[in-house]
Design a protein around this motif. Structure first.
Motif, PDB file in Angstrom:
ATOM      1  N   PHE A 143       0.828  -1.207   0.000  1.00  0.00           N
ATOM      2  CA  PHE A 143       0.000   0.000   0.000  1.00  0.00           C
ATOM      3  C   PHE A 143       0.861   1.255   0.000  1.00  0.00           C
ATOM      4  O   PHE A 143       0.594   2.209  -0.738  1.00  0.00           O
ATOM      5  CB  PHE A 143      -0.935   0.001   1.213  1.00  0.00           C
ATOM      6  N   GLY A 144       1.906   1.265   0.821  1.00  0.00           N
ATOM      7  CA  GLY A 144       2.787   2.429   0.895  1.00  0.00           C
ATOM      8  C   GLY A 144       3.506   2.714  -0.409  1.00  0.00           C
ATOM      9  O   GLY A 144       3.790   3.874  -0.744  1.00  0.00           O
ATOM     10  N   GLU A 145       3.811   1.651  -1.166  1.00  0.00           N
ATOM     11  CA  GLU A 145       4.453   1.817  -2.469  1.00  0.00           C
ATOM     12  C   GLU A 145       3.477   2.417  -3.474  1.00  0.00           C
ATOM     13  O   GLU A 145       3.845   3.255  -4.297  1.00  0.00           O
ATOM     14  CB  GLU A 145       4.967   0.472  -2.969  1.00  0.00           C
ATOM     15  N   MET A 146       2.221   1.975  -3.396  1.00  0.00           N
ATOM     16  CA  MET A 146       1.212   2.473  -4.337  1.00  0.00           C
ATOM     17  C   MET A 146       0.954   3.961  -4.145  1.00  0.00           C
ATOM     18  O   MET A 146       0.941   4.728  -5.110  1.00  0.00           O
ATOM     19  CB  MET A 146      -0.089   1.697  -4.177  1.00  0.00           C
ATOM     20  N   ILE A 147       0.728   4.370  -2.885  1.00  0.00           N
ATOM     21  CA  ILE A 147       0.365   5.770  -2.652  1.00  0.00           C
ATOM     22  C   ILE A 147       1.549   6.718  -2.848  1.00  0.00           C
ATOM     23  O   ILE A 147       1.361   7.936  -2.899  1.00  0.00           O
ATOM     24  CB  ILE A 147      -0.243   5.982  -1.255  1.00  0.00           C
TER      25      ILE A 147
ATOM     26  N   SER B 278       9.996   3.095  -6.599  1.00  0.00           N
ATOM     27  CA  SER B 278      11.253   3.593  -6.038  1.00  0.00           C
ATOM     28  C   SER B 278      11.053   4.318  -4.714  1.00  0.00           C
ATOM     29  O   SER B 278      12.019   4.730  -4.075  1.00  0.00           O
ATOM     30  CB  SER B 278      11.935   4.546  -7.031  1.00  0.00           C
ATOM     31  N   ARG B 279       9.770   4.463  -4.307  1.00  0.00           N
ATOM     32  CA  ARG B 279       9.458   5.192  -3.077  1.00  0.00           C
ATOM     33  C   ARG B 279       8.405   4.428  -2.286  1.00  0.00           C
ATOM     34  O   ARG B 279       7.712   3.567  -2.813  1.00  0.00           O
ATOM     35  CB  ARG B 279       8.928   6.602  -3.415  1.00  0.00           C
ATOM     36  N   ASN B 280       8.294   4.776  -1.017  1.00  0.00           N
ATOM     37  CA  ASN B 280       7.346   4.078  -0.146  1.00  0.00           C
ATOM     38  C   ASN B 280       6.957   4.989   1.018  1.00  0.00           C
ATOM     39  O   ASN B 280       7.813   5.591   1.651  1.00  0.00           O
ATOM     40  CB  ASN B 280       7.990   2.788   0.391  1.00  0.00           C
ATOM     41  N   TYR B 281       5.662   5.094   1.262  1.00  0.00           N
ATOM     42  CA  TYR B 281       5.181   5.869   2.403  1.00  0.00           C
ATOM     43  C   TYR B 281       4.890   4.926   3.566  1.00  0.00           C
ATOM     44  O   TYR B 281       4.308   3.857   3.381  1.00  0.00           O
ATOM     45  CB  TYR B 281       3.893   6.629   2.064  1.00  0.00           C
ATOM     46  N   ILE B 282       5.287   5.322   4.763  1.00  0.00           N
ATOM     47  CA  ILE B 282       5.032   4.551   5.979  1.00  0.00           C
ATOM     48  C   ILE B 282       4.219   5.407   6.939  1.00  0.00           C
ATOM     49  O   ILE B 282       4.601   6.541   7.246  1.00  0.00           O
ATOM     50  CB  ILE B 282       6.344   4.125   6.660  1.00  0.00           C
ATOM     51  N   TYR B 283       3.093   4.852   7.408  1.00  0.00           N
ATOM     52  CA  TYR B 283       2.251   5.565   8.375  1.00  0.00           C
ATOM     53  C   TYR B 283       2.598   5.111   9.790  1.00  0.00           C
ATOM     54  O   TYR B 283       2.035   4.170  10.318  1.00  0.00           O
ATOM     55  CB  TYR B 283       0.769   5.298   8.087  1.00  0.00           C
ATOM     56  N   LEU B 284       3.545   5.803  10.410  1.00  0.00           N
ATOM     57  CA  LEU B 284       3.874   5.540  11.813  1.00  0.00           C
ATOM     58  C   LEU B 284       3.023   6.442  12.711  1.00  0.00           C
ATOM     59  O   LEU B 284       2.716   6.097  13.847  1.00  0.00           O
ATOM     60  CB  LEU B 284       5.355   5.794  12.065  1.00  0.00           C
ATOM     61  N   THR B 285       2.662   7.606  12.185  1.00  0.00           N
ATOM     62  CA  THR B 285       1.772   8.548  12.866  1.00  0.00           C
ATOM     63  C   THR B 285       0.711   8.954  11.851  1.00  0.00           C
ATOM     64  O   THR B 285       0.573   8.329  10.803  1.00  0.00           O
ATOM     65  CB  THR B 285       2.546   9.794  13.334  1.00  0.00           C
ATOM     66  N   LYS B 286      -0.049   9.995  12.151  1.00  0.00           N
ATOM     67  CA  LYS B 286      -1.052  10.469  11.204  1.00  0.00           C
ATOM     68  C   LYS B 286      -0.412  11.047   9.954  1.00  0.00           C
ATOM     69  O   LYS B 286      -1.036  11.114   8.892  1.00  0.00           O
ATOM     70  CB  LYS B 286      -1.942  11.527  11.875  1.00  0.00           C
ATOM     71  N   THR B 287       0.842  11.476  10.087  1.00  0.00           N
ATOM     72  CA  THR B 287       1.580  12.029   8.947  1.00  0.00           C
ATOM     73  C   THR B 287       2.535  10.969   8.399  1.00  0.00           C
ATOM     74  O   THR B 287       3.410  10.480   9.120  1.00  0.00           O
ATOM     75  CB  THR B 287       2.395  13.264   9.363  1.00  0.00           C
ATOM     76  N   PRO B 288       2.379  10.574   7.120  1.00  0.00           N
ATOM     77  CA  PRO B 288       3.230   9.524   6.552  1.00  0.00           C
ATOM     78  C   PRO B 288       4.662  10.000   6.330  1.00  0.00           C
ATOM     79  O   PRO B 288       4.912  11.190   6.105  1.00  0.00           O
ATOM     80  CB  PRO B 288       2.545   9.205   5.222  1.00  0.00           C
ATOM     81  N   THR B 289       5.579   9.059   6.428  1.00  0.00           N
ATOM     82  CA  THR B 289       6.993   9.329   6.188  1.00  0.00           C
ATOM     83  C   THR B 289       7.405   8.693   4.865  1.00  0.00           C
ATOM     84  O   THR B 289       7.137   7.520   4.621  1.00  0.00           O
ATOM     85  CB  THR B 289       7.861   8.738   7.315  1.00  0.00           C
ATOM     86  N   LEU B 290       8.050   9.483   4.012  1.00  0.00           N
ATOM     87  CA  LEU B 290       8.473   8.985   2.704  1.00  0.00           C
ATOM     88  C   LEU B 290       9.858   8.370   2.797  1.00  0.00           C
ATOM     89  O   LEU B 290      10.778   8.956   3.353  1.00  0.00           O
ATOM     90  CB  LEU B 290       8.492  10.124   1.685  1.00  0.00           C
TER      91      LEU B 290
END
Length: 208
Positions: free
Chosen positions: A33-37, A54-66
């Protein structure tokens, strides 16, 4: 969820094209999911049916980290025609460096949380209408895609690359039951090859 369940679920997101596109994309490509968004318009080639992860978002908090993909490496994946058709209108709306999936303020699409997320809501509406659709998370759609690839006869190395696993051994370990179930079809296909050869010999003999 199965391939037949996808359009049934997507019917409940017809007024929200990016959610419909997300379901198809996750269920047919197998990306995280993080790769898709994290995909931008410039990362996809709809004519070739390819996307660069080539990128991935991680939701550790309400604000995702790239960050980078889980493997730490970028990869090119195959995007089936049906998924290309679903994301094409979204790509057409974006500048090359804009996210394909985004909120009105341009931030990444939120993860669908269990109990009230966008995917969960669509499934609940489908179930309320009597549709036989099991509960599934965005990550669960990744397993749907893996099953489709195995059923299609894809090589384990190809599946490994598509899913972004560190090794083919990891792919086999995770989806060993899928590959075991596919053993019967291997025997059937091999028998079919010999049957075709026998048929060709009979045809040639009759012609002589």
């Amino acid at each position: 969820m199965t391939l037949k369940s996808c359009p049934r679920t997507c019917n409940y997101h017809r007024n929200t094209p990016q959610y419909e596109a997300a379901i198809w994309f996750l269920a047919t490509t197998g990306v995280r999911f993080g790769e898709m968004i994290a995909l931008r318009a410039c990362d996809v080639d709809l004519e070739r049916g390819r996307a660069t992860i080539s990128r991935n978002y991680i939701y550790l908090t309400k604000t995702p980290t790239l960050g980078t993909p889980k493997s730490g490496k970028s990869r090119e994946i195959s995007v089936p025609k049906i998924a290309c058709e679903k994301i094409a209108p979204l790509v057409a709306m974006r500048a090359p460096d804009e996210l394909i999936w985004q909120r009105p303020d341009g931030s990444p699409l939120p993860v669908s949380k269990t109990g009230g997320g966008w995917l969960e809501r669509a499934i609940k509406r489908a179930q309320a209408d009597g549709k036989d659709i099991p509960r599934v998370t965005p990550h669960g759609l990744r397993h749907v895609a893996a099953g489709l690839m195995v059923s299609a006869g894809a090589n384990v190395k190809v599946i490994q690359r598509q899913l972004g696993h560190a090794s083919a051994a990891m792919t086999l370990d995770i989806y060993t039951t899928l590959f075991d179930a596919d053993l019967d079809s291997v025997a059937v296909h091999v028998d079919g090859l010999f049957s075709e050869q026998d048929q060709d010999k009979t045809t040639a003999s009759d012609a002589a």
